[in-house]
Design an enzyme around this catalytic site. Structure first.
Site, short mmCIF file in Angstrom:
data_model
loop_
_atom_site.label_atom_id
_atom_site.label_comp_id
_atom_site.label_asym_id
_atom_site.label_seq_id
_atom_site.Cartn_x
_atom_site.Cartn_y
_atom_site.Cartn_z
N TYR A 86 -1.66 -0.04 10.57
CA TYR A 86 -1.90 -0.73 9.30
C TYR A 86 -0.72 -0.54 8.35
O TYR A 86 -0.17 -1.50 7.81
CB TYR A 86 -3.18 -0.21 8.65
N THR A 146 0.82 -1.21 0.00
CA THR A 146 0.00 0.00 0.00
C THR A 146 0.86 1.26 0.00
O THR A 146 1.98 1.27 0.54
CB THR A 146 -0.90 0.01 1.25
#
Length: 331
Positions: free
Chosen positions: A141, A117
């Protein structure tokens, strides 16, 4: 037909990638615990229900299917949830990845494509962002994804386990035949939330911040069609199977769309104006996140094929036709 293990293969990006894998002559085996995935999405190969932290179950699946590589999508992804429960994210995303990698190596599999990501970058220091941008994630995250990237880098260097890390920007859209699409519960992504507002399924749509230093004051994001992401995964797989080197690539269009532009485009696609309310900026939201995708173009020969209108047309069809059809079939 070479077999590929697709962890999280019943999820959003994993299922679309399975579609493209099947079209490219691979047999995708979806491995998913169905906590966020949907069994109905495993349409292009077998579904094996299991958790990436379950070493014995992984050994069974590797022995049964003998994959040539692993495409690893299975992860917890909600940033806000990672702040509330960081331990769950480290357990699933980091410990789970290590368990999966160990199982792959025991089975003699030496290649992995990893779903990463742009959240590993943190606050943008320049726009667009290339792969040399410092990685200083702002959330648990993002840190879990960066940790797995670092593990894979060390395994490549010291053990010969090769990998490609694909750093997504904003995945969006759906299969153009509305067979699969974005289906989260709860839903937190902008496009399905705005579509739900246009459909009258929720009270309206919130714009978080109108005082950013952008062309209309709302935040800019780089929306990439999920099938373009899927194509990049197939290319990354072929790169590894052809003895290509480990690498990391940004996956985005290289152009940005403001939140207000997104709202206007969804109103046009749906022909349904909907209520939009303003809310304060959210902590951690950057003014703009846009990918520099030149490296993926040069090394993988990849380029996005779809624009914002394609994203919204496919998403609208999924949410108005495909998703209701699947839900009614499940009743």
């Amino acid at each position: 037909m070479p077999t590929v293990l697709v962890t999280g293969g019943a999820g959003y990006v994993g299922s679309h990638t399975s579609l493209r894998l099947a079209e490219a002559g691979f047999l995708p085996v979806a491995y998913d615990n169905l906590s966020n995935g949907h069994a109905e999405f495993a349409q292009w190969g077998p579904l094996e229900v299991g958790d990436i932290r379950d070493a014995a179950r992984l050994d069974e699946v590797f022995a049964r299917h003998r994959p040539v590589a692993v495409l690893h999508f299975a992860a917890l992804i909600e940033v806000g949830e990672s702040v509330r429960h960081p331990d769950r994210f480290y357990d699933n995303n980091v410990s789970g990845a290590l368990t999966l990698i160990d199982a792959a190596r025991r089975a003699g599999v030496g290649a992995m494509v990893f779903s990463s990501t742009c959240a590993t970058y943190g606050d943008p220091q320049q726009i667009p962002m290339d792969e040399t941008h410092p990685q200083v994630p702002l959330s648990p995250y993002g840190r879990t994804k960066l940790m797995v990237e670092q593990v894979l880098s060390d395994l490549d260097r010291y053990s010969g386990f090769r990998s490609v890390c694909l750093r997504y920007f904003n995945a969006a859209g759906a299969d153009f035949e509305a067979r699969i699409g974005e289906w989260h519960d709860p839903e937190t992504h902008a496009i399905p939330l705005a579509i739900a507002a246009a459909m009258g399924a929720n009270a309206g749509f919130k714009v978080f911040g109108r005082d950013y230093p952008t062309r209309d004051g709302t935040a800019v994001r780089d929306y990439i069609h999920v099938l373009d992401l899927a194509d990049a995964h197939v290319r990354a797989l072929k790169h590894l199977l052809a003895d290509g080197e480990s690498a990391a690539f940004n996956l985005g269009t290289g152009t940005g769309c403001t939140v207000q532009e997104l709202v206007d485009a969804i109103s046009a696609v749906s022909s349904r104006p909907f209520e939009v309310t303003d809310a304060p900026r959210r902590e951690g939201d950057a003014p703009a996140l846009v990918a520099d995708n030149r490296k993926a173009r040069e090394v993988l020969g990849w380029a996005p094929q779809y624009g914002l209108n394609d994203i919204l047309d496919s998403a609208w069809r999924w949410h108005t036709e495909g998703l209701p059809r699947l839900r009614s079939a499940a009743i």
